[in-house]
Design a protein around this motif. Structure first.
Motif, PDB file in Angstrom:
ATOM      1  N   HIS A 134      -7.846  98.780 -39.494  1.00  0.00           N
ATOM      2  CA  HIS A 134      -6.668  98.217 -39.553  1.00  0.00           C
ATOM      3  C   HIS A 134      -5.835  98.720 -40.783  1.00  0.00           C
ATOM      4  N   PHE A 135      -6.222  98.651 -41.920  1.00  0.00           N
ATOM      5  CA  PHE A 135      -5.758  99.326 -43.128  1.00  0.00           C
ATOM      6  C   PHE A 135      -5.285 100.516 -42.765  1.00  0.00           C
TER       7      PHE A 135
ATOM      8  N   ARG B 227      -1.682 105.104 -42.251  1.00  0.00           N
ATOM      9  CA  ARG B 227      -0.821 106.143 -41.203  1.00  0.00           C
ATOM     10  C   ARG B 227       0.564 105.947 -41.115  1.00  0.00           C
ATOM     11  N   GLU B 228       0.856 104.916 -40.645  1.00  0.00           N
ATOM     12  CA  GLU B 228       2.310 104.499 -40.368  1.00  0.00           C
ATOM     13  C   GLU B 228       3.073 104.840 -41.886  1.00  0.00           C
TER      14      GLU B 228
ATOM     15  N   THR C   4      -6.231 108.070 -48.277  1.00  0.00           N
ATOM     16  CA  THR C   4      -5.016 108.551 -47.672  1.00  0.00           C
ATOM     17  C   THR C   4      -5.065 109.996 -47.515  1.00  0.00           C
ATOM     18  N   LEU C   5      -5.363 110.922 -48.293  1.00  0.00           N
ATOM     19  CA  LEU C   5      -5.505 112.413 -48.033  1.00  0.00           C
ATOM     20  C   LEU C   5      -6.812 112.892 -47.438  1.00  0.00           C
TER      21      LEU C   5
ATOM     22  N   GLU D 188      -4.407 113.988 -40.519  1.00  0.00           N
ATOM     23  CA  GLU D 188      -3.010 113.643 -40.020  1.00  0.00           C
ATOM     24  C   GLU D 188      -2.175 113.141 -41.135  1.00  0.00           C
ATOM     25  N   ASN D 189      -2.931 112.511 -42.006  1.00  0.00           N
ATOM     26  CA  ASN D 189      -1.783 112.189 -43.198  1.00  0.00           C
ATOM     27  C   ASN D 189      -1.663 113.423 -44.154  1.00  0.00           C
ATOM     28  N   VAL D 190      -2.532 114.074 -44.386  1.00  0.00           N
ATOM     29  CA  VAL D 190      -2.060 115.292 -45.185  1.00  0.00           C
ATOM     30  C   VAL D 190      -1.189 116.107 -44.123  1.00  0.00           C
ATOM     31  N   ASP D 191      -1.349 116.213 -43.051  1.00  0.00           N
ATOM     32  CA  ASP D 191      -0.250 117.144 -42.330  1.00  0.00           C
ATOM     33  C   ASP D 191       1.122 116.600 -42.359  1.00  0.00           C
TER      34      ASP D 191
END
Ligand code: S3P
Length: 167
Positions: A57-58, A63-64, A83-84, A88-91
């Motif tokens: 969930h975190f 991501r959001e 995060t990275l 998806e987050n990197v992009d």
């Protein structure tokens, strides 16, 4: 076309929040700490989100947050240590900013996190081993994501100067 953001990346304890707020001040940019951003939106501490709703969930909230912040310009963003490690987050974040790796040897990470009780992933008796395993899994991902890398063992001021001269 606004100014590009600067996205700080690296393992827990490498100084992303400290360097981020100093760098933002020096550059005259706004500073966003992603964990605080998530906490403010959700109304709970990261540790409570992990405890009550689980890591998955975190990661969804993270991501959001990455998508929302990637839609803004001119920010200094301190990401979370995970995060990275997600493509998806990197992009998303690469589109709006330069990614800077704060590179710190695992021994220094361990030393800095020895007495930390705020990181849910490290709230375990085998903390040192968890740090080493996660670190070796993540370092290659950070390196791949980053546009530049700086030595995070130096003083915050030196690190900021290096980032500013390299960008
Ligand atoms: C995490 C790092 C934390 C926070 C969460 C998960 C991770 O951020 O996002 O506890 O997966 O490494 P910091 O790197 O700021 O400690």
């Amino acid at each position: 076309m606004g100014r590009k953001s600067i996205v700080l990346c690296g393992f827990m304890g490498c100084g992303k929040s400290t360097i981020g707020s100093l760098l933002a001040r020096k550059m005259g940019m706004a500073f966003i700490d992603m964990d605080s951003y998530i906490e403010k939106k959700d109304g709970r501490k990261v540790s409570e989100i992990f405890e009550q709703s689980g890591e998955e969930h975190f990661r969804m909230l993270e991501r959001e947050a990455a998508k929302e912040l990637a839609g803004k310009k001119g920010l200094v963003i301190a990401t979370g240590g995970g995060t990275l490690t997600f493509r998806e987050n990197v992009d998303a974040l690469k589109k709006s900013g330069s990614i800077v790796l704060l590179d710190l040897p695992v021994e220094a990470v361990e030393e800095r996190l020895k007495y930390d009780t705020t990181r849910p992933l490290l709230a375990r008796p085998d903390k040192a081993q968890v740090i080493r395993e996660l670190y070796s899994k993540r370092l290659p991902l950070y390196r791949e994501a980053a546009d530049i890398s700086v030595d995070a063992s130096n003083s915050p001021m030196q690190i900021c100067m290096e980032i500013m001269s390299e960008l």
